[in-house]
Scaffold this motif. Structure first.
Motif, PDB file in Angstrom:
ATOM      1  N   ARG A 292       0.836  -1.212   0.000  1.00  0.00           N
ATOM      2  CA  ARG A 292       0.000   0.000   0.000  1.00  0.00           C
ATOM      3  C   ARG A 292       0.867   1.256   0.000  1.00  0.00           C
ATOM      4  O   ARG A 292       0.577   2.224  -0.714  1.00  0.00           O
ATOM      5  CB  ARG A 292      -0.921  -0.019   1.218  1.00  0.00           C
ATOM      6  CG  ARG A 292      -1.952   1.104   1.231  1.00  0.00           C
ATOM      7  CD  ARG A 292      -3.003   0.884   2.296  1.00  0.00           C
ATOM      8  NE  ARG A 292      -2.427   0.856   3.647  1.00  0.00           N
ATOM      9  CZ  ARG A 292      -2.393  -0.218   4.410  1.00  0.00           C
ATOM     10  NH1 ARG A 292      -2.861  -1.382   3.958  1.00  0.00           N
ATOM     11  NH2 ARG A 292      -1.880  -0.164   5.625  1.00  0.00           N
ATOM     12  N   GLU A 293       1.941   1.260   0.784  1.00  0.00           N
ATOM     13  CA  GLU A 293       2.822   2.427   0.828  1.00  0.00           C
ATOM     14  C   GLU A 293       3.542   2.626  -0.502  1.00  0.00           C
ATOM     15  O   GLU A 293       3.700   3.757  -0.974  1.00  0.00           O
ATOM     16  CB  GLU A 293       3.855   2.261   1.950  1.00  0.00           C
ATOM     17  CG  GLU A 293       3.291   2.353   3.352  1.00  0.00           C
ATOM     18  CD  GLU A 293       2.962   3.787   3.757  1.00  0.00           C
ATOM     19  OE1 GLU A 293       3.287   4.721   2.991  1.00  0.00           O
ATOM     20  OE2 GLU A 293       2.364   3.968   4.830  1.00  0.00           O
ATOM     21  N   ALA A 294       4.007   1.538  -1.105  1.00  0.00           N
ATOM     22  CA  ALA A 294       4.828   1.638  -2.309  1.00  0.00           C
ATOM     23  C   ALA A 294       4.010   1.899  -3.568  1.00  0.00           C
ATOM     24  O   ALA A 294       4.419   2.685  -4.433  1.00  0.00           O
ATOM     25  CB  ALA A 294       5.660   0.370  -2.484  1.00  0.00           C
ATOM     26  N   LEU A 295       2.875   1.218  -3.693  1.00  0.00           N
ATOM     27  CA  LEU A 295       2.105   1.252  -4.948  1.00  0.00           C
ATOM     28  C   LEU A 295       0.716   1.866  -4.817  1.00  0.00           C
ATOM     29  O   LEU A 295       0.065   2.125  -5.834  1.00  0.00           O
ATOM     30  CB  LEU A 295       1.946  -0.165  -5.512  1.00  0.00           C
ATOM     31  CG  LEU A 295       3.213  -0.942  -5.858  1.00  0.00           C
ATOM     32  CD1 LEU A 295       2.848  -2.297  -6.430  1.00  0.00           C
ATOM     33  CD2 LEU A 295       4.086  -0.156  -6.828  1.00  0.00           C
ATOM     34  N   GLY A 296       0.250   2.040  -3.579  1.00  0.00           N
ATOM     35  CA  GLY A 296      -1.125   2.485  -3.400  1.00  0.00           C
ATOM     36  C   GLY A 296      -2.139   1.386  -3.638  1.00  0.00           C
ATOM     37  O   GLY A 296      -3.338   1.649  -3.749  1.00  0.00           O
ATOM     38  N   VAL A 297      -1.692   0.140  -3.714  1.00  0.00           N
ATOM     39  CA  VAL A 297      -2.572  -1.014  -3.920  1.00  0.00           C
ATOM     40  C   VAL A 297      -2.914  -1.616  -2.557  1.00  0.00           C
ATOM     41  O   VAL A 297      -2.012  -1.936  -1.779  1.00  0.00           O
ATOM     42  CB  VAL A 297      -1.909  -2.074  -4.817  1.00  0.00           C
ATOM     43  CG1 VAL A 297      -2.767  -3.338  -4.895  1.00  0.00           C
ATOM     44  CG2 VAL A 297      -1.657  -1.512  -6.206  1.00  0.00           C
ATOM     45  N   ASP A 298      -4.197  -1.767  -2.278  1.00  0.00           N
ATOM     46  CA  ASP A 298      -4.666  -2.267  -0.989  1.00  0.00           C
ATOM     47  C   ASP A 298      -4.960  -3.760  -1.112  1.00  0.00           C
ATOM     48  O   ASP A 298      -6.013  -4.158  -1.622  1.00  0.00           O
ATOM     49  CB  ASP A 298      -5.912  -1.506  -0.555  1.00  0.00           C
ATOM     50  CG  ASP A 298      -6.306  -1.788   0.885  1.00  0.00           C
ATOM     51  OD1 ASP A 298      -5.954  -2.868   1.399  1.00  0.00           O
ATOM     52  OD2 ASP A 298      -6.988  -0.940   1.489  1.00  0.00           O
ATOM     53  N   LEU A 299      -4.026  -4.600  -0.647  1.00  0.00           N
ATOM     54  CA  LEU A 299      -4.219  -6.044  -0.753  1.00  0.00           C
ATOM     55  C   LEU A 299      -5.336  -6.537   0.154  1.00  0.00           C
ATOM     56  O   LEU A 299      -5.998  -7.538  -0.163  1.00  0.00           O
ATOM     57  CB  LEU A 299      -2.923  -6.767  -0.401  1.00  0.00           C
ATOM     58  CG  LEU A 299      -1.780  -6.670  -1.410  1.00  0.00           C
ATOM     59  CD1 LEU A 299      -0.583  -7.477  -0.923  1.00  0.00           C
ATOM     60  CD2 LEU A 299      -2.217  -7.148  -2.787  1.00  0.00           C
ATOM     61  N   VAL A 300      -5.565  -5.870   1.275  1.00  0.00           N
ATOM     62  CA  VAL A 300      -6.660  -6.282   2.162  1.00  0.00           C
ATOM     63  C   VAL A 300      -7.997  -6.032   1.475  1.00  0.00           C
ATOM     64  O   VAL A 300      -8.892  -6.897   1.488  1.00  0.00           O
ATOM     65  CB  VAL A 300      -6.575  -5.552   3.506  1.00  0.00           C
ATOM     66  CG1 VAL A 300      -7.771  -5.908   4.382  1.00  0.00           C
ATOM     67  CG2 VAL A 300      -5.282  -5.900   4.228  1.00  0.00           C
ATOM     68  N   ALA A 301      -8.141  -4.869   0.855  1.00  0.00           N
ATOM     69  CA  ALA A 301      -9.370  -4.584   0.101  1.00  0.00           C
ATOM     70  C   ALA A 301      -9.516  -5.557  -1.065  1.00  0.00           C
ATOM     71  O   ALA A 301     -10.640  -5.984  -1.399  1.00  0.00           O
ATOM     72  CB  ALA A 301      -9.351  -3.146  -0.415  1.00  0.00           C
TER      73      ALA A 301
END
Length: 408
Positions: A292-301
């Motif tokens: 999330r910090e690096a790519l803005g991709v939320d793996l939990v979501a």
């Protein structure tokens, strides 16, 4: 969208709490099914509803949710309950991975046979069911060093590098005597011996057949395999990253998990990537936070989207790097003081710094994930910068043992 997201147990912190929060952000209501609500501090703090149930029994879970008329999804972030959650989802006619594929994947011996049968590289290995079998397996594998581990589990619990057959036998003996894991649920019988792959370790995070990225993993000294930190994305030659991604994708396909979550751990051996294990769940160790910090991709979501049958949102919204370093218990004893935490939080690039123990807490070294008593997460433009910042911030924190007035 409205409805209830049923969580079959979860991590007691981290991903478990975040998944419940993600459900609420989506307008859904989380409901935790557990045998012991007292282990989950976040359910009290966040007001998550709880129902008591035998979470190792699918029929008991069905009974626990039979009055819930709006179940929209079933999920678990805990290694020990992902197969039960998949089975409950299947019984309720909801999206989820094939329960049999998840169950087979969780048995490391069966997983390795399935991978080897399709040509995916795995360490040479043997499964034993009695301490008397260890020496024969040791010789059949050509001698040490070998990694000895339970056939099911996570967090490096019970995993040890052994250099002699006698050492392997002594380590295997108590593992073979355990009928249940640390959560108290039944575990498959047997211990796995496998050739040690001497090379850097990585993990590949994948969702719905799409690789999100490659993580570089840092481990403490042998004989244990305690994860001491992660860097995302992994720094290194593009062809190495591509080989890791390709091998991980082949492993996920071979196990029938292409359309679901996968956290694939690999080592880069002398002849290329070797799959150490495939986990059909979210990564732990703060890796979703790094992504999330690096790519803005939320793996939990994305995990929630998977459970709901929605297409996960995996397009990066930023470009950077992140790192985590874990604070390990300095030894056995009583915590006298925690020093330097506020200083670490003010250091360049630090996004979060936490210590989970305080004065008067008792510490005991286990040689696995339970030794981690804090963490520092950093963000920077490059993996190398993020890693250096994380190491520097971690060095600022010190946990002192001993009673007040005593020397360490």
């Amino acid at each position: 969208m409205t409805g209830t997201v049923v969580l079959v147990e979860s991590n007691t912190t981290g991903n478990g709490r975040e998944l419940a929060r993600a459900a609420r952000r989506s307008g859904l209501s989380p409901l935790l099914l557990t045998t012991d609500a007292s282990r989950y501090g976040y359910v009290r703090e966040d007001g998550v509803p709880v129902r008591s149930a035998d979470t190792a029994n699918v029929d008991a879970l069905l009974e626990a949710v039979h009055t819930v008329t709006d179940v929209a999804a079933v999920a678990s972030t805990s290694e020990y309950y992902i197969d039960t959650a998949a089975a409950l989802a299947r019984k309720l006619g909801l999206p989820g991975p094939d329960p049999e594929a998840v169950r087979a994947c969780r048995d490391k011996g069966q997983q390795r046979r399935s991978l080897a049968a399709t040509g995916v590289p795995v360490p040479a290995n043997a499964r034993v069911h009695d301490p008397a079998e260890v020496a024969r397996a040791w010789n059949a594998l050509g001698g040490g060093p070998l990694v000895v581990k339970p056939v099911a589990g996570s967090g490096s619990v019970g995993v040890r590098l052994c250099h002699t057959a006698e050492e392997a036998t002594e380590h295997a003996r108590p593992l073979l005597a355990h009928a249940v894991n640390e959560r108290g649920t039944a575990m498959p019988h047997g211990v796995l011996l496998e050739a040690y792959v001497d090379g850097p370790e990585f993990s590949v995070e994948a969702v719905a057949g799409q690789v999100v990225g490659v993580t570089a993993k840092h481990l403490g000294p042998h004989p244990g395999f305690v994860e001491t930190g992660h860097d995302f994305p992994a720094d290194g030659p593009p062809d190495v990253a591509e080989a890791l991604r390709r091998t991980a994708s082949e492993a996920v396909d071979a196990l029938g998990l292409r359309d679901h979550l996968a956290h694939v751990e690999l080592r880069l051996g002398a002849h290329g990537p070797v799959v150490i294990e495939v986990n059909p769940r979210l990564a732990g160790g703060c890796i979703p936070e790094l992504v999330r910090e690096a790519l803005g991709v939320d793996l939990v979501a994305a995990a929630l989207d998977q459970a709901l049958g929605r297409t996960p949102r995996l397009a990066p919204s930023t470009e950077g790097a992140a790192a985590v370093r874990f604070l390990l218990a300095p030894g056995d004893g009583t915590v006298h003081a925690v020093e330097g935490l506020e200083r670490a939080r003010r250091m360049p690039g630090v996004r979060r710094a936490d210590v989970t123990v305080g004065p008067h807490d008792r510490l005991r070294r286990h040689g696995d994930f339970r030794d981690r008593i804090g963490s520092v997460v950093t963000r920077a433009d490059t993996p190398g910068s993020a890693a250096r910042q994380a190491v520097g911030a971690l060095d600022a924190i010190r946990v002192r043992l001993g009673q007040p007035g005593e020397e360490e």
